[in-house]
Motif scaffolding. Structure first.
Motif, mmCIF file in Angstrom:
data_model
loop_
_atom_site.group_PDB
_atom_site.id
_atom_site.type_symbol
_atom_site.label_atom_id
_atom_site.label_comp_id
_atom_site.label_asym_id
_atom_site.label_seq_id
_atom_site.Cartn_x
_atom_site.Cartn_y
_atom_site.Cartn_z
ATOM 1 N N VAL A 257 42.832 40.970 44.207
ATOM 2 C CA VAL A 257 43.562 39.755 44.570
ATOM 3 C C VAL A 257 42.585 38.591 44.717
ATOM 4 C CG1 VAL A 257 45.153 38.748 46.257
ATOM 5 C CG2 VAL A 257 45.175 41.202 45.862
ATOM 6 N N ALA A 258 42.943 37.426 44.170
ATOM 7 C CA ALA A 258 42.139 36.229 44.401
ATOM 8 C C ALA A 258 42.226 35.893 45.879
ATOM 9 C CB ALA A 258 42.674 35.072 43.554
ATOM 10 N N ALA A 259 41.087 35.462 46.462
ATOM 11 C CA ALA A 259 41.064 35.208 47.905
ATOM 12 C C ALA A 259 42.185 34.250 48.315
ATOM 13 C CB ALA A 259 39.709 34.645 48.313
ATOM 14 N N SER A 275 38.781 46.064 52.949
ATOM 15 C CA SER A 275 38.780 45.374 51.666
ATOM 16 C C SER A 275 37.352 45.078 51.255
ATOM 17 C CB SER A 275 39.560 44.061 51.780
ATOM 18 O OG SER A 275 40.865 44.317 52.232
ATOM 19 N N SER A 276 37.103 45.044 49.942
ATOM 20 C CA SER A 276 35.759 44.696 49.470
ATOM 21 C C SER A 276 35.879 43.552 48.481
ATOM 22 C CB SER A 276 35.118 45.907 48.797
ATOM 23 O OG SER A 276 35.892 46.282 47.666
ATOM 24 N N GLU A 277 34.810 42.760 48.372
ATOM 25 C CA GLU A 277 34.875 41.600 47.502
ATOM 26 C C GLU A 277 33.921 41.784 46.332
ATOM 27 O OE1 GLU A 277 34.956 38.098 49.959
ATOM 28 O OE2 GLU A 277 35.086 36.829 48.169
ATOM 29 N N HIS A 278 34.396 41.462 45.134
ATOM 30 C CA HIS A 278 33.512 41.493 43.966
ATOM 31 C C HIS A 278 34.012 40.496 42.933
ATOM 32 C CE1 HIS A 278 36.295 43.813 41.275
ATOM 33 N NE2 HIS A 278 36.843 44.043 42.450
ATOM 34 N N ASP A 279 33.115 39.765 42.314
ATOM 35 C CA ASP A 279 33.440 38.746 41.305
ATOM 36 C C ASP A 279 34.538 37.789 41.783
ATOM 37 O OD1 ASP A 279 31.724 40.250 39.744
ATOM 38 O OD2 ASP A 279 33.366 41.433 38.855
#
Lengths: 342, 331
Positions: A257-259, A275-279
Motif C-alpha cells: 500500500v502507498a503510505a 508492517s514493513s516499508e520498501h520502495d
C-alpha cells in the motif's frame, strides 16, 4: 467485514481537563445545597472518587486575599463532617466563582458542527431549534466559534422507520444485500444507530442469525415494521465498541500500500499487525471475511494498493477489475461521444 | 497561614485553579510578581531575591493553557505606567468569563448537545467536546433518555487537521505541499485558512491563496507534507466562512453530474441509487452528482462490472483506466 480500531488517539491533557472539571463542579455544587457524591458522579458521568478528590481540593482552595496569605475566609469551605460521614457535599463558604464558565471558541465550534452533522436525524426535524441552539452556543463562547463545519449527513426514511419500530416495540424487516451480493429478508430488533462520517449503520439483533449484526443503511431496501414484538433490549444486549468484529473464519491478505492510502485501509488492519516499508510502499496485512469484500476495497484504490498474496485473492481482484474494464470495450457498450460532457 | 501552606508539590490543576480564582477575584488586576509571589502553586517556588525565570516560563505556559479553555485572561496597564510591560496587570473579567445567565439549555437541548459532542469522540476535537460537556453539566440540567440510541461519529484522520485548526483560530498563514491528481509533484501552497469543513465524508480546507488572492478549496487528504505555520497573521474573516465553504462545495457537487448504468439487484444499484440526489432517468440508469472526478472514479471502480459509466467521457475514461490498472497490477 473487518475490525475497526476504536480507541481515541489523543491522550487527554490532564491538568487542563481537571481544571475544567473543577470550574464546572463548583457552580453545580453552588446550585445544590446538599448533594450526594454518587448523584454528582452520575450527573457528570465520572467515578465517585473523582468527585471526592475534586471536592477535597476545592475545600482547601481560594484566593490570596487582603493579606496575600490565604486566610480562612479567603478559601472555599465545605461541611467536612458531612462529607466524611454521609458522603454528601455541602459548600459552606464561596469565593471568586459565581457562574459556569463560557465555552471556548473551539468547544462551541465542535458542538455547532456536531449539531449541523446531526440535523438530518428524524429527531431533529425542527431546523429552527437547531439554529436557536447554535446561536446560543455562539453567544455562550468566550470568542467567535472557529469556522468548522460538517455537511448535514444524508439519512433516508429508513432511520425514521427504525425509530418507529423501537417506539412501537415491533421488529423491523428489510431486504439486505450483503457484500457477497446475496439478498435476503432480515428480521431485526434495532439496538443502536451508528455513523461514521457519511455512512450510517444499524446494529440489531438478527432473528435469523440469532446474533447481533451490523447493517449498512444504504444496503437496506423495502424496510417495513412487522407485527412481531421486539424481544431484545439494548440494555440487555452488550454491544462491542467496534462496529465490525473479527471472526475465526476471517481471511488474512498481504497488501502493498502507498503510505498515502494507509488511512483508507486502516479499518481492516488487525491490531498488532507488523508492517514493513520498501520502495515507498508499506507491506501490511488486512483481515476480511471473504474475497468479495476485498475485491471491492482494492478496486477502489487503483494504483495505491495491490494484493501480494494469497494468489487466490489476487485472482479474484484481477477478474473483478478485468471484467469491468471489458465492459468498456464491448461493441454494445453505449457510445460515450453521444452525450455532451457536463 | 491556613491549611494549604507548606505543601512541597502542588499538582498542576491546583496551581491553575488557584490562578483562575485569584484573577477572577481581582478588579484592578495582579502584576506578575503579585501572582508568582502569592498564588498557590507559584509562591512555594518563588524566590524574593533570586532568579524566577523558570517560574515565569511556567506562568507563560499556564496562561496559554487557561486561554485555550476559553478563559478570557487579559492584561491591562497599571495606573500611571501605560505601555510599561513590567507593570502589566493580569485579570479575568467576570462578564467575559461567565456564561451569560440568559443562556440556559432545556433537557431536550442538553440531550441534543450531548449527542453533538459524541460526534467528536475520536480524534482532534475530542478534548474540546469533552470539556464542553463538562461545562454543560455544570448547569445541572438532566437529560432525557432517547427512544433510540445513537452513536454518531465524525472522524478526522488527516494529520493536517490539527495544525490547520490552530492556524485558523490564530489567523496564521500556513504553507504545505499539495498534490493534485495527475500531477507528479506536490506544489507548495501558501494560504490564509478560512474554514475547515467536511463534505461528503471528506475534510476540506477553505483558504485564500496568497499568490492569487482568490479563495480555494483544498482536500486535506491531498496535503502531502507537514503543514508549517508562518509568523504572518491575517485580518479576521467575515462570519459564516464554514457555511460559505459548504455552499461552494455544494455548488460544485450540483454542477457535476454523471450517468451510470447499474445492474439490477447489485450492490452498485442499491448503494448508488441511495446516494443523495440520485435520479433514475431510465431503467437501470442513474443520474448522480459528485464533487471530485478522481474520487468519484475511485468509488465507481470499486463496483467493478456492476457499474458502467456512460457520461461524462472524462469520468468514463478515468474509471476505465483505473480498472485496467488494477487488473494489470494483479496480473
Amino acid at each position: 467485514m473487518a475490525k475497526r480500531s476504536g480507541a481515541a488517539q489523543n491522550p487527554p491533557r490532564l491538568a487542563q481537563d481537571k481544571l475544567v472539571f473543577l470550574l464546572s463542579l463548583v457552580p453545580y455544587l453552588m446550585d445544590h445545597d446538599r448533594v450526594r457524591v454518587v448523584d454528582a458522579a452520575r450527573h457528570f458521568g465520572v467515578p465517585p472518587e473523582q468527585i471526592r478528590e475534586a471536592v477535597r481540593l476545592i475545600g482547601v482552595s481560594g484566593i490570596p486575599g487582603e493579606t496575600a496569605t490565604y486566610q480562612h475566609g479567603d478559601l472555599f469551605d465545605i461541611a467536612w463532617d458531612t462529607f466524611e460521614e454521609t458522603d454528601e457535599i455541602v459548600l459552606t463558604n464561596l469565593v471568586a466563582i459565581d457562574e459556569s464558565p463560557r465555552f471556548s471558541a473551539r468547544e462551541a465550534a465542535a458542538l455547532i458542527a456536531g449539531l449541523q452533522y446531526l440535523s438530518s436525524l428524524p429527531e431533529h426535524a425542527d431546523r429552527e431549534a437547531i439554529a436557536t441552539l447554535s446561536s446560543k452556543l455562539s453567544r455562550g463562547a468566550s470568542s467567535a466559534p472557529s469556522p468548522v463545519g460538517v455537511e448535514a449527513s444524508e439519512t433516508d426514511s429508513t432511520l425514521a422507520l427504525i425509530r418507529t419500530s423501537v417506539e412501537n416495540g415491533l421488529r423491523l424487516e428489510f431486504d439486505y444485500l450483503n457484500s457477497q451480493g446475496q439478498r435476503e429478508r432480515r428480521e431485526v430488533d434495532p439496538l443502536r444507530v451508528e455513523s461514521i462520517d457519511a455512512d450510517w449503520y444499524l446494529r440489531g439483533w438478527d432473528h435469523g442469525r440469532e446474533a447481533v449484526r451490523t447493517f449498512r443503511l444504504d444496503r437496506m431496501s423495502t424496510p417495513a415494521i412487522t407485527v412481531e414484538p421486539i424481544t431484545h433490549d439494548p440494555r440487555d444486549v452488550p454491544l462491542p465498541d467496534v462496529l465490525f468484529e473479527g471472526s475465526a473464519d476471517d481471511l488474512f491478505v498481504t497488501l502493498d500500500v502507498a503510505a498515502s492510502a494507509l488511512p483508507l485501509i486502516a479499518d481492516y488492519v488487525p491490531e498488532g499487525t507488523v508492517s514493513s516499508e520498501h520502495d515507498g510502499l508499506v507491506r501490511t496485512t488486512v483481515r476480511v471475511s471473504h474475497y468479495h469484500g476485498l475485491k471491492r476495497l482494492i478496486a477502489r484504490l487503483p494504483g495505491v494498493a495491490t494484493v501480494v498474496e494469497p494468489a487466490e485473492a489476487r485472482a479474484v481482484v484481477r477478474e473483478w477489475a478485468a471484467a469491468a474494464a471489458a465492459r468498456y470495450l464491448s461493441p454494445d457498450a453505449p457510445d460515450p461521444t453521444r452525450r455532451e460532457a457536463m | 497561614m491556613a491549611n494549604v501552606g507548606g505543601a512541597s508539590r502542588i499538582p498542576a490543576e491546583e496551581r491553575l485553579f488557584s490562578l483562575v480564582l485569584a484573577l477572577l477575584a481581582t478588579d484592578a488586576g495582579l502584576t506578575k510578581t503579585d501572582i508568582l509571589s502569592t498564588v498557590q502553586g507559584y509562591r512555594q517556588k518563588f524566590s524574593r531575591s533570586g532568579d524566577n525565570a523558570n517560574l515565569e516560563r511556567q506562568f507563560e505556559r499556564d496562561k496559554d493553557d487557561i486561554r485555550d479553555l476559553g478563559v478570557p485572561l487579559e492584561t491591562i496597564d497599571s495606573p500611571g505606567h501605560a505601555g510599561d510591560n513590567h507593570n502589566l496587570r493580569y485579570r479575568i473579567p467576570r462578564g467575559a468569563y461567565e456564561l451569560p445567565t440568559d443562556i440556559r439549555f432545556s433537557p431536550e437541548e442538553t440531550t441534543l448537545l450531548n449527542l453533538a459532542a459524541m460526534v467528536w469522540r475520536e480524534g482532534s476535537l475530542s478534548a474540546e467536546s469533552r470539556r464542553a460537556i463538562l461545562k454543560l453539566r455544570s448547569l445541572g440540567v438532566t437529560t432525557t433518555e432517547p427512544v433510540l440510541g445513537y452513536a454518531p461519529r465524525v472522524r478526522v484522520r488527516e494529520a493536517a487537521f490539527d495544525p490547520l485548526g490552530t492556524a485558523l483560530e490564530r489567523r496564521q498563514v500556513v504553507r504545505f505541499g499539495y498534490l493534485k491528481p495527475g500531477e507528479s509533484e506536490a506544489r507548495v501552497r501558501t494560504v490564509e485558512p478560512r474554514a475547515l469543513v467536511q463534505h461528503q465524508g471528506r475534510w476540506h480546507l477553505f483558504a485564500t491563496d496568497q499568490s492569487t488572492s482568490t479563495t480555494k478549496t483544498f482536500l486535506l487528504r491531498r496535503i502531502v507534507t507537514q503543514v508549517s505555520t508562518l509568523a504572518t497573521t491575517f485580518a479576521p474573516s467575515a462570519p459564516g466562512q464554514a457555511d460559505l465553504a459548504l455552499s461552494e462545495l455544494e455548488t460544485v457537487w450540483n454542477s457535476n453530474s454523471a450517468v451510470v448504468q447499474v445492474d439490477e439487484g447489485t450492490d452498485a444499484a442499491t448503494r448508488l441509487g441511495k446516494r443523495r440526489g440520485a435520479t433514475v432517468p431510465g431503467a437501470g440508469t442513474l443520474n448522480l452528482h459528485y464533487s471530485d472526478l478522481n474520487i468519484f472514479a475511485d468509488e465507481l471502480a470499486g463496483y467493478g462490472p456492476e457499474a458502467l459509466v456512460i457520461s461524462p467521457p472524462e469520468l468514463r475514461d478515468a474509471v476505465r483506466a483505473r480498472l485496467e490498472r488494477t487488473a494489470a497490477d494483479h496480473g
